[in-house]
Write a protein that holds these residues in place. Structure first.
Motif, PDB file in Angstrom:
ATOM      1  N   THR A   1       0.706  -1.229   0.091  1.00 51.54           N
ATOM      2  CA  THR A   1       0.031   0.045  -0.103  1.00 51.54           C
ATOM      3  C   THR A   1       0.717   1.150  -0.053  1.00 51.54           C
ATOM      4  O   THR A   1       0.558   2.228  -0.731  1.00 51.54           O
ATOM      5  N   ALA A   2       2.002   1.356   0.900  1.00 51.89           N
ATOM      6  CA  ALA A   2       2.830   2.381   0.806  1.00 51.89           C
ATOM      7  C   ALA A   2       3.554   2.809  -0.507  1.00 51.89           C
ATOM      8  O   ALA A   2       3.551   3.701  -1.048  1.00 51.89           O
ATOM      9  N   LEU A   3       4.239   1.334  -0.997  1.00 51.49           N
ATOM     10  CA  LEU A   3       4.898   1.808  -2.208  1.00 51.49           C
ATOM     11  C   LEU A   3       3.905   2.065  -3.403  1.00 51.49           C
ATOM     12  O   LEU A   3       4.235   2.782  -4.207  1.00 51.49           O
ATOM     13  N   TYR A   4       2.801   1.370  -3.449  1.00 51.45           N
ATOM     14  CA  TYR A   4       1.864   1.688  -4.660  1.00 51.45           C
ATOM     15  C   TYR A   4       0.853   2.735  -4.620  1.00 51.45           C
ATOM     16  O   TYR A   4      -0.024   2.845  -5.335  1.00 51.45           O
ATOM     17  N   ASP A   5       1.092   3.253  -3.477  1.00 48.62           N
ATOM     18  CA  ASP A   5       0.025   4.438  -3.243  1.00 48.62           C
ATOM     19  C   ASP A   5      -0.586   5.255  -4.425  1.00 48.62           C
ATOM     20  O   ASP A   5      -1.602   5.445  -4.670  1.00 48.62           O
ATOM     21  N   ARG A   6       0.425   5.964  -5.086  1.00 51.73           N
ATOM     22  CA  ARG A   6       0.239   6.797  -6.116  1.00 51.73           C
ATOM     23  C   ARG A   6      -0.600   6.197  -7.203  1.00 51.73           C
ATOM     24  O   ARG A   6      -1.626   6.656  -7.720  1.00 51.73           O
ATOM     25  N   GLN A   7      -0.142   4.958  -7.604  1.00 53.02           N
ATOM     26  CA  GLN A   7      -0.751   4.126  -8.977  1.00 53.02           C
ATOM     27  C   GLN A   7      -2.257   3.630  -8.381  1.00 53.02           C
ATOM     28  O   GLN A   7      -3.079   3.585  -9.263  1.00 53.02           O
ATOM     29  N   ILE A   8      -2.357   3.066  -6.900  1.00 51.52           N
ATOM     30  CA  ILE A   8      -3.488   2.801  -6.645  1.00 51.52           C
ATOM     31  C   ILE A   8      -4.602   3.878  -6.689  1.00 51.52           C
ATOM     32  O   ILE A   8      -5.741   3.535  -7.100  1.00 51.52           O
ATOM     33  N   ARG A   9      -4.197   5.052  -6.696  1.00 55.29           N
ATOM     34  CA  ARG A   9      -5.077   6.263  -6.879  1.00 55.29           C
ATOM     35  C   ARG A   9      -5.360   6.429  -8.291  1.00 55.29           C
ATOM     36  O   ARG A   9      -6.437   7.012  -8.483  1.00 55.29           O
ATOM     37  N   VAL A  10      -4.824   5.604  -9.216  1.00 54.67           N
ATOM     38  CA  VAL A  10      -5.096   5.940 -10.493  1.00 54.67           C
ATOM     39  C   VAL A  10      -5.970   4.501 -10.601  1.00 54.67           C
ATOM     40  O   VAL A  10      -7.157   4.788 -11.439  1.00 54.67           O
TER      41      VAL A  10
ATOM     42  N   VAL B   1      -7.313  -0.651  -5.878  1.00 56.40           N
ATOM     43  CA  VAL B   1      -6.855  -1.699  -5.297  1.00 56.40           C
ATOM     44  C   VAL B   1      -7.104  -3.098  -5.914  1.00 56.40           C
ATOM     45  O   VAL B   1      -6.169  -3.989  -5.957  1.00 56.40           O
TER      46      VAL B   1
END
Lengths: 323, 652
Positions: A11-20, A23
């Motif tokens: 979750t921390a690493l992929y934060d910005r792309q999860i927002r695109v 999940v």
């Protein structure tokens, strides 16, 4: 799809792309397995993008040696370090790619992809080939198509300032958002062989001229038994002759395949790094879309030419032609 | 393209990159591969974990280090023979002056905020160095080229103003979750943990606020010997209970709105014994202050979960307590930072409790963080594509192929079959106050506005100047600089407090002021027009600047995406491309700059206009998709007449 949660680390690493892409898409990505063959500049860019995105695993095939020519558009291997301890190009790339994201398994498969049995492909969600002959493209594409499991197939190549991506998702279902509604859509893709067999005359007007020029060069390389890109301006006359034959054979107007374009493509056979970055980016997005089932996938060719700056999608299929 | 002769301009070029983030990492790599040998790179940031999914030159072990320096080292590993000069510094620092910029053949921006972009634009104009500007958000991106006198400058088209909210919506009548976030972050958080001397509208304005304001101020101070748990509950009850009761007293407000419900901590927490399932009791002196987390203490794990009111209340009290116990040093000078876990926890909890009170749906920490931190969606692929396009334009600039320059838009949905759409650059806007030196006009009450108001509201906020110098004819009214004499400093300080008409050289209707930024080497003239009265709601600054067009703040999100997560989440048709942007401003109401009427004809439709920054192309695409949504292949067409219209406006 099970409902395992992403770890805190993910979750921390992929934060910005999860927002695109959300999940769910991230979870699907982390369960996907990608195969690439031919560690060209475009493929190296693509590998970087999907390793960062967090696919489950990435398998590399390319037994060729590491030399100056091979790393001209490759940022994974230091220029000047031509030896790399006897490693193959794929092995040298693997070592660098692993560092980009410890959560992705990166491995190397030895051998020639065109000799691999069909069941080898079952492990993969998507297969990308680059720098291979017309016959190999068709062969790998057919091997993927024969499996029960749907395996997405892509080709990507850069010739100087021009590039091409081909996509075969076979029969592909995805959800599309339109004005807040979600509708299910289905696309039928032709194989590479089917696509390039569509008579040129039957294609819609204004198809990118690059499509025709690249088919002529591909055919030229096949006839001359050259590798992709093993051409030079010296070949211009024979290439123009072949172009005329192909056009005449299909009663297709030669002006659609300008001599000047063929000349430009023959003048330089090296990959142009900014074009590799663009193709690797577009291809990365397409593979992410196909795996996550989110977003309109491109059907079925993409062309980029740095000279006019256009990045164009063409639908080259019997469906979209006057056949 | 790679004949030796053609490579020459690339090999000999000295380029400046501003920004080593998402676009910057990709750009530095592609420049190095393309044969550039002398690259300077400025970035003030250090590396964060959330950068690692796309800023591929950085590793976990680099977290906390300078982006510019680590990026340099990473690129030298594969191209050891080239020169890369890193600067771990702010591009607005005085050392990066016009002379510094003049040494470069081209400047390439990979920035994340409007302020720095405007600053670099002015320096490039002053130094007469071509600028290639870029931005991305999600799958959208754009690259533009700016050459003095030949194409638009970055500020020729007004930029959408940051989304702002009326103060009373934030303090009294929130109707959306974002209003609660702004309240929690900019008011409550700032009040409790920030600079105590700052203005703060936290206490609800009731009719008797004038009398009670002084005693209300004290509420937020921790009393001598007050137990931290008590203090937390007192704050909780004051802001979620008492203040709501006071607001409810104003009947007029609630005639057309749902009445909020006061919430007191005892009602939420008393009957529910406090279970410790986290590691609260394990606390020790070795705790690293930066990793303190109320979620961890309370055993809450998944940031995607939406907490109950009880959980939010516990997070609120726990995080407040942790600030005062574990991070006491920071209290009094904290500014909200989206990468500060404890701050995000506090703001999420406070916003959710307030949302609950006002009947607004609560949100997860993940979502709240996105809104509060103005986190713009970012993926590696778009940055890679945009970086490739920047290099292609930079090469054309260096080869002097001026007629081949293009602005390029990277779209999410194809338009006329194009995913990458090149457009010819526009010529400079003749009424641009930045590159055409067109005078601006300012309506102001010269007999009651102070010079200070003019400096803050106009010179700094609107004109984006850092080192201003203000002149009336040959009389110097104000100046900022490090090397001023003491008596001058005192003189200027005195001037700041004077009303305009009473300055040593009086500024009244008809005065022409010259405002100059010495670092940006940028001058503009302002015609002063005296006006007695201003509408408090519509013109809260008490002054109105006009003469160039500032984009209207879009209410519907179509083109407003600059500012916060809410609008960017409206996806493909929003734009404004900033990789990240940390500010939501509150101002009392709308932007107070009047469009000059000189708006270009095409402004409504297309790629050209309302700002380079707003990816108008995708606006056009989204509008058209309503008309042409032909279902089958989702290819959207732009009418040829429109394209023709665009062409007419093009350069040459």
């Amino acid at each position: 799809m099970d409902s395992e949660e992403l770890t805190e680390q993910e979750t921390a690493l992929y934060d910005r792309q999860i927002r695109v892409w959300g999940v769910d898409a991230q979870r699907r990505l982390s369960k996907s397995h990608i195969l690439v063959s031919g560690m060209k500049g475009t493929v190296v860019e693509f590998c970087k993008n999907i390793v960062l995105a967090g696919v489950g695993s990435l398998t590399l095939i390319d037994d060729s040696p590491v030399n100056e020519e091979a790393v001209i558009a490759n940022f994974l291997i230091p220029l000047g370090e031509n030896d790399c301890g006897g490693k193959s190009l794929a092995e040298a790339c693997r070592d660098a790619l692993k560092e980009f994201n410890p959560m992705v398994r990166v491995s190397v498969e030895k051998g020639d992809l065109s000799t691999f049995e069909g069941d080898f492909f079952d492990k993969f969600s998507a297969v990308v080939v680059s720098g291979c002959s017309l016959a190999t493209k068709k062969l790998i594409n057919e091997k993927c198509r024969k499996r029960l499991k749907q395996i997405a197939f892509y080709t990507v190549d850069c010739r100087d300032s021009c590039g091409e991506i081909f996509v075969d998702l076979q029969s592909y279902t995805y959800t599309q958002k339109k004005l807040d509604e979600t509708i299910e859509r289905q696309l039928q893709y032709p194989s590479f062989e089917e696509a390039v067999s569509v008579p040129w005359k039957a294609l819609p007007r204004k198809v990118s001229k690059l499509y025709f020029a690249l088919r002529v060069l591909e055919k030229f390389e096949e006839v001359e038994e050259r590798k992709l890109g093993e051409v030079s301006i010296e070949d211009l006359q024979s290439a123009l002759k072949l172009k005329k034959e192909i056009c005449d054979g299909q009663s297709f107007n030669e002006v659609n395949v300008p001599d000047s374009l063929l000349e430009r493509l023959l003048q330089c056979n090296k990959e142009h790094p900014p074009v590799c970055a663009i193709l690797g980016g577009i291809l990365g997005q397409e593979v992410i879309k196909a795996i996550s089932g989110k977003g309109d996938p491109l059907k079925n060719f993409f062309f980029f030419d740095a000279v006019d700056g256009k990045g164009v999608i063409e639908d080259i299929s019997a469906q979209n032609s006057g056949v | 393209m790679a004949s030796d002769q053609e490579l020459e301009p690339i090999k000999n070029a000295k380029v400046l990159m501003v920004g080593a983030g998402g676009i910057g990492c990709e750009l530095l790599k592609t420049l190095a591969l393309s044969g550039f040998t002398d690259i300077h790179i400025i970035d003030m940031d250090t590396i964060e974990v959330s950068n690692l999914n796309r800023q591929f030159l950085f590793r976990q072990s680099h977290v906390g280090q300078s982006k510019a320096k680590v990026a340099r080292d990473a690129v030298l590993r594969f191209r050891p023979q080239i020169n890369i000069t890193p600067y771990h510094a702010n591009v607005k620092d005085p050392e990066f002056n016009v002379d510094f910029f003049k040494q470069f053949n081209v400047v390439l921006n990979g920035l994340d905020n409007l302020d720095a972009r405007r600053h670099v634009n002015r320096l490039c104009l002053a130094a007469d160095v071509p600028l290639v500007e870029s931005g991305t958000t999600g799958f959208l991106g754009q690259v533009t080229v700016h050459i003095k006198g030949q194409t638009e400058c970055y500020e020729c088209q007004p930029k959408p103003a940051p989304k702002t909210y009326p103060v009373c919506t934030i303090t009294s009548t929130p109707s959306k979750f974002v209003h609660c976030i702004v309240w929690a972050k900019d008011l409550l958080f700032a009040k409790l943990f920030g600079d105590k001397n700052q203005d703060n509208d936290l206490n609800v304005r009731s009719s008797d606020s004038a009398n009670s304001s002084e005693s209300a101020e004290d509420v937020f101070e921790r009393r001598k010997d007050e137990d931290i748990e008590q203090y937390g509950q007192r704050i909780y009850d004051h802001v979620f209970g008492y203040n709501i009761e006071v607001a409810l007293g104003n009947e007029e407000t609630w005639k057309s709105r749902n009445r909020p419900k006061p919430i007191y901590s005892r009602d939420i927490l008393l009957d529910k014994p406090f279970h410790q399932n986290g590691n609260l009791n394990k606390d020790s002196e070795t705790d690293d202050a930066s990793s303190v987390s109320a979620m961890v203490c309370l055993g809450l794990k998944n940031p995607q979960d939406i907490w109950s009111l009880v959980e939010n209340s516990r997070v609120f009290l726990e995080s407040l307590k942790l600030f005062f116990t574990k991070r006491a040093k920071d209290v009094g000078n904290l500014i909200f930072d989206k990468d500060d876990q404890l701050a995000v926890e506090f703001v999420t909890a406070a916003a959710n409790i307030r949302a609950s009170s006002f009947g607004i749906p609560m949100h997860s920490l993940f979502e709240a963080k996105g809104i509060a931190g103005n986190i713009v969606h970012a993926v590696a692929t778009t940055n890679a594509i945009i970086a490739g396009l920047i290099v292609i334009e930079a090469i054309k600039v260096l080869r002097n192929e001026r007629n081949k320059l293009r602005m390029t838009y990277c779209l999410e949905h194809p338009s006329r079959k194009m995913l990458l759409m090149p457009v010819e650059p526009f010529e400079p806007n003749k009424s641009c106050y930045v590159c055409s030196e067109t005078p601006l006009s300012l309506e102001i009450n010269t007999s009651c506005s102070k010079l200070r108001d003019f400096v803050e509201k106009i010179v700094r906020n609107k004109l984006g100047m850092n080192f201003p110098l203000i002149m009336h004819g040959s009389a110097l009214l104000y100046e900022v600089g490090d090397d001023l004499e003491d008596d001058m400093v005192a003189n200027y300080a005195a001037n700041l407090e004077k009303v305009l008409a009473e300055l040593p050289s009086p500024v009244t209707g008809g005065t022409m002021l010259t405002v100059e930024d010495l670092q940006q080497e940028f001058t503009c003239c302002i015609n002063i027009m005296h006006r007695e009265e201003f509408d408090e709601e519509k013109e809260p600054d008490g002054m109105v600047l006009s003469g160039w067009i500032q984009a209207r703040t879009a209410e519907n999100g179509e083109r407003s995406a600059v500012t916060n997560g809410e609008s960017t989440s409206k996806s493909s048709n929003t734009a404004v491309l900033e990789e990240e942007n940390d500010e939501i401003e509150i101002i009392t109401t709308e932007v107070s700059v009047i469009p000059s009427g000189a708006k270009r004809k095409l402004a409504e439709i297309s790629v050209d206009s309302n700002s380079v920054n707003s990816l108008a192309a995708s606006d056009l695409v989204s509008k058209k998709s309503l008309d042409h949504g032909d279902g089958n292949n989702a290819v959207v067409m732009i009418d040829d007449e429109e394209l023709e219209g665009i062409k007419k406006k093009r350069l040459r």
